[in-house]
Write an enzyme that holds these catalytic residues in place. Sequence first.
Site, mmCIF file in Angstrom:
data_model
loop_
_atom_site.group_PDB
_atom_site.id
_atom_site.type_symbol
_atom_site.label_atom_id
_atom_site.label_comp_id
_atom_site.label_asym_id
_atom_site.label_seq_id
_atom_site.Cartn_x
_atom_site.Cartn_y
_atom_site.Cartn_z
ATOM 1 N N SER A 243 0.832 -1.204 0.000
ATOM 2 C CA SER A 243 0.000 0.000 0.000
ATOM 3 C C SER A 243 0.863 1.248 0.000
ATOM 4 O O SER A 243 0.519 2.254 -0.623
ATOM 5 C CB SER A 243 -0.956 0.003 1.190
ATOM 6 O OG SER A 243 -0.246 -0.077 2.411
ATOM 7 N N GLU A 244 2.035 1.221 0.711
ATOM 8 C CA GLU A 244 2.982 2.335 0.667
ATOM 9 C C GLU A 244 4.416 1.832 0.743
ATOM 10 O O GLU A 244 4.710 0.838 1.418
ATOM 11 C CB GLU A 244 2.746 3.330 1.813
ATOM 12 C CG GLU A 244 1.576 4.272 1.600
ATOM 13 C CD GLU A 244 0.318 3.811 2.295
ATOM 14 O OE1 GLU A 244 -0.729 4.448 2.119
ATOM 15 O OE2 GLU A 244 0.375 2.786 2.999
ATOM 16 N N THR A 245 5.270 2.544 0.040
ATOM 17 C CA THR A 245 6.721 2.382 0.109
ATOM 18 C C THR A 245 7.291 3.761 0.386
ATOM 19 O O THR A 245 6.856 4.754 -0.210
ATOM 20 C CB THR A 245 7.277 1.832 -1.216
ATOM 21 O OG1 THR A 245 6.727 0.537 -1.447
ATOM 22 C CG2 THR A 245 8.799 1.740 -1.190
ATOM 23 N N HIS B 267 0.558 5.012 8.766
ATOM 24 C CA HIS B 267 1.372 3.835 9.083
ATOM 25 C C HIS B 267 2.752 3.928 8.443
ATOM 26 O O HIS B 267 3.746 3.500 9.060
ATOM 27 C CB HIS B 267 0.619 2.529 8.743
ATOM 28 C CG HIS B 267 0.988 1.854 7.480
ATOM 29 N ND1 HIS B 267 0.376 2.129 6.270
ATOM 30 C CD2 HIS B 267 1.920 0.901 7.224
ATOM 31 C CE1 HIS B 267 0.910 1.372 5.332
ATOM 32 N NE2 HIS B 267 1.839 0.606 5.877
#
Length: 280
Positions: free
Chosen positions: A46-48, A77
């Site tokens: 979902s995120e990097t 997060h």
Amino acid sequence: MPDFAFQQVDVFSSRPLKGNPVAVVNGADGLSDAQMAAFANWTNLSETTFLLRPASAEADYRLRIFTPQSELPFAGHPTLGSCHAWLASGGSPRGEEIVQECAVGLVRLRREGSRLAFQAPPLRRSGPVEPALLARIAKGIGVAPERITASNWVDNGPGWVAVMLGSRAEVLALRPDYPALSGLQLGVVAPWDAARDGTEAQFEMRAFCSDLGVPEDPVTGSLNAGLAQWMIGSGLAPTSYVASQGTALGREGRVHVEQRGGEIWVGGEAVTCISGRVTL
């Protein structure tokens, strides 16, 4: 080809594989925007995130946050997971608090025992949800409009809009029509009933955000930050509570929310699951 220190951190859980993972690349100043975007697309998380030297004299580090499809100005997060990775890599804050620089400005973080917490950034958009949009949301999540007990814009960067249902069971039973929710970043929340659901948490959350690259986010700091500002501010939640998220996905996310003075702090555990180097 250059390589970089890399960690994959599970956030909002002390148990590996039960929270929300974020990929963190350290010392990424030499990477181009295109390289960052390509790596985030490749990880398919979902995120990097990418840790860089700060531009602000007040910040300890700078953070850029990418989904598989785009860059975000802020996300919760990834903020906690990246701070955990920065500290684990030898980062030392200048003061008692840690100061992160990102596209929304400076974000303060605190160490609270085994947890990290960030100060919720100001809402970019708040207030009532338009009736037509509320009807669209009800249809998209498959509930009768009257089952939505409250709603509000809670956008602190990603574009969140939120609705409240009457029970945890209703939230967990949702089977959204994702095409019908296209273009929306939607949070759904309901209170736990202590007699039926227990006392480990006080609210159940779900985050539907297919336009950000994942249909449902397991545990979402930015959404919880926005929800807290709305719910505490309007008397829908106490000034201190725990939110459960990820249950429908087999996760056990726990988000600790507390109002201190006029500030909302959002915290949780984090654990490193992968540590090594990545070649880009």
